[in-house]
Design a protein around this motif. Structure first.
Motif, short mmCIF file in Angstrom:
data_model
loop_
_atom_site.label_atom_id
_atom_site.label_comp_id
_atom_site.label_asym_id
_atom_site.label_seq_id
_atom_site.Cartn_x
_atom_site.Cartn_y
_atom_site.Cartn_z
N SER A 23 37.92 58.50 6.25
CA SER A 23 38.06 59.08 7.54
C SER A 23 36.93 58.71 8.50
CB SER A 23 38.26 60.47 7.18
OG SER A 23 37.05 61.23 6.69
N ASN A 24 35.67 58.72 7.71
CA ASN A 24 34.46 58.25 8.85
C ASN A 24 34.96 56.82 9.53
OD1 ASN A 24 33.06 60.33 7.88
ND2 ASN A 24 31.99 59.11 6.34
N LEU A 25 35.38 55.83 8.76
CA LEU A 25 35.66 54.50 9.27
C LEU A 25 36.92 54.74 10.34
CD1 LEU A 25 35.15 51.59 9.13
CD2 LEU A 25 37.01 51.54 7.33
N ALA A 26 37.92 55.54 10.04
CA ALA A 26 39.08 55.37 10.68
C ALA A 26 38.68 56.36 12.12
CB ALA A 26 40.07 56.44 10.08
N ARG A 27 37.85 57.48 12.01
CA ARG A 27 37.26 58.05 13.43
C ARG A 27 36.48 57.09 14.14
NH1 ARG A 27 36.48 63.46 10.29
NH2 ARG A 27 37.97 64.90 11.32
N MET A 28 35.81 56.46 13.68
CA MET A 28 34.94 55.42 14.36
C MET A 28 35.75 54.41 15.08
SD MET A 28 33.79 52.31 14.53
CE MET A 28 33.69 51.55 12.87
N GLU A 29 36.72 53.78 14.20
CA GLU A 29 37.82 52.83 14.90
C GLU A 29 38.38 53.33 15.92
OE1 GLU A 29 39.93 50.58 12.05
OE2 GLU A 29 38.10 50.52 10.81
N LEU A 30 38.81 54.53 15.94
CA LEU A 30 39.62 55.11 16.88
C LEU A 30 38.74 55.49 18.13
CD1 LEU A 30 42.60 56.18 16.91
CD2 LEU A 30 41.95 58.32 15.70
N ARG A 31 37.86 55.99 17.89
CA ARG A 31 36.76 56.30 19.17
C ARG A 31 36.61 55.06 19.81
NH1 ARG A 31 31.54 56.04 18.99
NH2 ARG A 31 31.46 56.49 16.70
N VAL A 32 35.94 53.95 19.32
CA VAL A 32 35.47 52.81 19.87
C VAL A 32 36.65 52.26 20.59
CG1 VAL A 32 34.74 50.74 19.28
CG2 VAL A 32 33.45 52.55 18.26
N ALA A 33 37.92 51.95 19.93
CA ALA A 33 38.84 51.44 20.36
C ALA A 33 39.34 51.91 22.01
CB ALA A 33 40.20 51.59 19.40
N VAL A 34 39.37 53.36 21.75
CA VAL A 34 39.73 54.13 22.75
C VAL A 34 38.68 53.90 24.09
CG1 VAL A 34 40.11 56.45 23.81
CG2 VAL A 34 41.25 55.81 21.82
N GLU A 35 37.31 54.26 23.74
CA GLU A 35 36.27 54.04 24.72
C GLU A 35 36.42 52.79 25.06
OE1 GLU A 35 32.62 56.78 22.14
OE2 GLU A 35 32.65 54.60 22.34
N GLU A 36 36.38 51.58 24.60
CA GLU A 36 36.42 50.30 25.10
C GLU A 36 37.48 49.88 26.05
OE1 GLU A 36 33.73 48.25 25.05
OE2 GLU A 36 32.64 49.61 24.08
N TRP A 37 38.47 50.42 25.63
CA TRP A 37 39.92 50.22 26.31
C TRP A 37 39.76 50.93 27.65
CZ3 TRP A 37 44.89 48.02 25.61
CH2 TRP A 37 45.70 48.30 26.62
N LEU A 38 39.13 52.17 27.81
CA LEU A 38 39.19 52.91 28.93
C LEU A 38 37.98 52.39 29.88
CD1 LEU A 38 39.52 56.56 27.95
CD2 LEU A 38 41.29 55.22 29.04
N ALA A 39 36.76 51.77 29.15
CA ALA A 39 35.85 51.13 29.97
C ALA A 39 36.35 49.92 30.77
CB ALA A 39 34.75 50.63 29.39
N ARG A 40 37.24 49.37 30.38
CA ARG A 40 37.69 48.08 30.92
C ARG A 40 38.96 48.51 31.86
NH1 ARG A 40 36.13 42.77 30.00
NH2 ARG A 40 36.90 42.28 31.97
N ILE A 41 39.96 49.22 31.16
CA ILE A 41 41.10 49.55 31.71
C ILE A 41 41.42 51.13 31.72
CG2 ILE A 41 43.50 49.06 31.50
CD1 ILE A 41 42.90 46.83 29.58
N PRO A 42 40.67 51.58 32.95
CA PRO A 42 40.70 53.08 33.08
C PRO A 42 42.30 53.60 33.32
CG PRO A 42 39.40 52.25 34.63
CD PRO A 42 39.93 51.06 33.75
N GLU A 43 42.78 52.72 34.34
CA GLU A 43 44.22 53.09 34.85
C GLU A 43 45.26 51.96 34.25
OE1 GLU A 43 45.64 55.33 37.05
OE2 GLU A 43 43.57 56.30 36.67
N PHE A 44 46.30 52.73 33.55
CA PHE A 44 47.28 51.70 33.03
C PHE A 44 48.16 52.71 32.48
CE2 PHE A 44 46.75 53.41 28.39
CZ PHE A 44 45.51 53.72 28.44
N GLU A 45 49.62 52.24 32.50
CA GLU A 45 50.62 53.00 32.41
C GLU A 45 52.08 52.14 31.72
OE1 GLU A 45 52.06 54.30 36.18
OE2 GLU A 45 52.61 52.36 37.04
N LEU A 46 52.79 52.77 31.12
CA LEU A 46 53.73 52.23 30.49
C LEU A 46 54.60 51.17 31.65
CD1 LEU A 46 55.70 54.66 28.29
CD2 LEU A 46 53.76 53.13 27.80
N GLU A 47 54.96 50.17 31.17
CA GLU A 47 55.70 49.00 31.93
C GLU A 47 57.16 49.43 32.15
OE1 GLU A 47 55.33 44.13 31.90
OE2 GLU A 47 55.94 45.19 30.17
#
Ligand code: HEM
Length: 407
Positions: free
Chosen positions: A361-385
């Motif tokens: 769970s420590n690893l999973a939480r970290m991966e989840l947080r970092v994946a969302v943080e990095e996505w939002l940092a570069r792509i703050p606005e997005f929506e379904l195609e």
């Protein structure tokens, strides 16, 4: 309770004929795409339904019942944890099972103890840098295109590469690993495909064990091969099972968690914008997304006849531990069907509860947080195609398999 035609899965079951209290189908397409209305109806009308489908099972739907089964390891064994029965011709390729997830004490206790240090806070901190770097490189690969598949191009690519490092195996095999794990979990209902996935995993790890025996490295397999339990080496079958479990448990689960989080943020602009504006909410948001879209359902086998919540369960019956259903129980979570990204009280059981609670769970939480943080940092606005199709996998692990987005 008979579901209306809108509730039934096109092509799988005749419209309007399923009584979910006696005949639920965990692979029903409509249920896989959106299981929560089904759980809500069942919780009110028949909180512990039984169905003969997929080998037969009971499915408690309240938080209290799911937790009670998970804690009662005397009556509910982990010897068979597959939601869809494993169909093996001949000898089981995993003679020792997949410890610790498929074992009861005392074997469970030592197998879990061997694994836990690999997912400590300290190790996870090290993997955070690796994960962040990986996420940035993945995003760099598509950010100029204005569109991407958030599941295939991003979520799917992350956990498998981190697990490969823990196991000390080549990163170039990531796609093979992903394919094998999907065969085992997502296509468990297709006998040949599941067998193919298992065979690949066994062949790969048998070979890896031999290599590490001759040439030990700084990885999980090498350490397991050189560890003793009560004065004797860990048997090879157990090393094989533990290594295979690390791969099987660490890939689809986290990929599904990341995918569901991005799907939610693509479809809920107000949550997405709030998270960008108030990044300090991230830890709460991650827990809430884990609660609301819990990926994992497990199973237990009844060890002796027992009455549970008024239901006559017999030795050998299967009971599904639907953590996704437990986490939507409104008697524990106010507005359970609403995602409240700053929810404060959140004792969710997405990682299970009791002695088998997720070791990663420590690893999973970290991966989840970092994946969302990095996505939002570069792509703050997005929506379904528009016109793009979001597809979901279900059964043991539920999550989106395709999320076409534009930005
Ligand atoms: C979002 C991602 C994840 C979710 C939702 C999740 C969920 C779960 C759940 C519900 C269980 C309990 C099983 C049971 O009660 O039978 C579990 C066990 C386990 N998970 Fe995870 N998991 C995730 C990621 C990971 C990762 C990244 C790893 C690392 C390899 C991992 C390794 C394990 C192991 C080894 C167990 C067995 C623990 C035991 O039996 O004592 N999981 N997980």
């Amino acid at each position: 309770m008979t579901m209306t035609p809108e509730h039934t899965a096109a092509g799988t079951i005749e419209a309007g004929t399923i009584d979910w209290t006696t005949d639920y189908d965990v692979l029903d397409a409509e249920f896989v795409a959106n299981p929560y209305p089904f759980f809500d109806d069942l919780r009110q009308q028949c909180p512990v339904p039984h169905s003969n489908r997929w080998g037969g099972s009971w499915m408690p739907t309240t938080y209290a019942d799911v937790s009670a089964v998970a804690h009662d390891i005397g009556h509910f064994s982990s010897q068979e944890v597959g939601v869809i029965p494993t169909q093996v011709d001949g000898d089981d390729p995993f003679p020792a099972g997949l410890p610790p997830i498929s074992s009861d004490p005392p074997e469970h206790t030592w197998a879990r103890r061997l694994l836990l240090p690999w997912f400590s806070h300290h190790r996870v901190e090290y993997y955070e840098t690796v994960t962040r770097d990986l996420c940035r490189r993945l995003i760099q690969g598509f950010v100029e295109d204005g569109r991407a598949d958030a599941a295939v191009d991003y979520a799917q690519q992350i956990p498998v590469r981190i697990i490969a490092q823990i196991l000390g195996v080549p990163l170039g095999m990531a796609d093979d690993f992903t394919g094998w794990v999907r065969d085992v979990l997502e296509f468990a209902h297709e006998k040949e495909r599941q067998a193919r996935g298992r065979d690949h995993i066994v062949a790969f790890f048998v070979n890896a064990l031999e290599e590490r025996r001759l040439d030990p490295k700084d990885d999980l397999i090498s350490e397991l091969l050189h560890t003793e339990v009560e004065g004797a080496p860990v048997p090879d079958g157990h090393v094989l099972g533990i290594a295979a479990l690390t791969l099987i448990a660490g890939v689809d689960t986290t990929w599904s968690g990341i995918g569901s989080a991005l799907w939610h943020l693509a479809t809920h602009a107000e949550d997405r914008r709030r998270l960008v504006a108030e990044p300090e909410l991230m830890p709460f948001a991650i827990e809430e997304l884990l609660r609301a879209y819990s990926p994992v359902t497990m199973a237990r086998i009844v060890t002796e006849d027992v009455e549970f919540a008024g239901c006559p369960m017999h030795a050998g019956d299967k009971v599904l531990l639907s953590f996704p259903a437990a986490n939507r129980d409104p008697s524990v979570f106010p507005d359970a069907d609403k995602v409240i990204i700053d929810r404060q009280q959140n004792r969710h059981v997405a990682f299970g509860v009791g002695i088998h609670r997720c070791a990663g769970s420590n690893l999973a939480r970290m991966e989840l947080r970092v994946a969302v943080e990095e996505w939002l940092a570069r792509i703050p606005e997005f929506e379904l195609e528009e016109g793009g199709e979001v597809t979901w996998a279900g059964g043991q692990v539920r999550g989106p398999r395709s999320i076409p987005v534009v930005f």
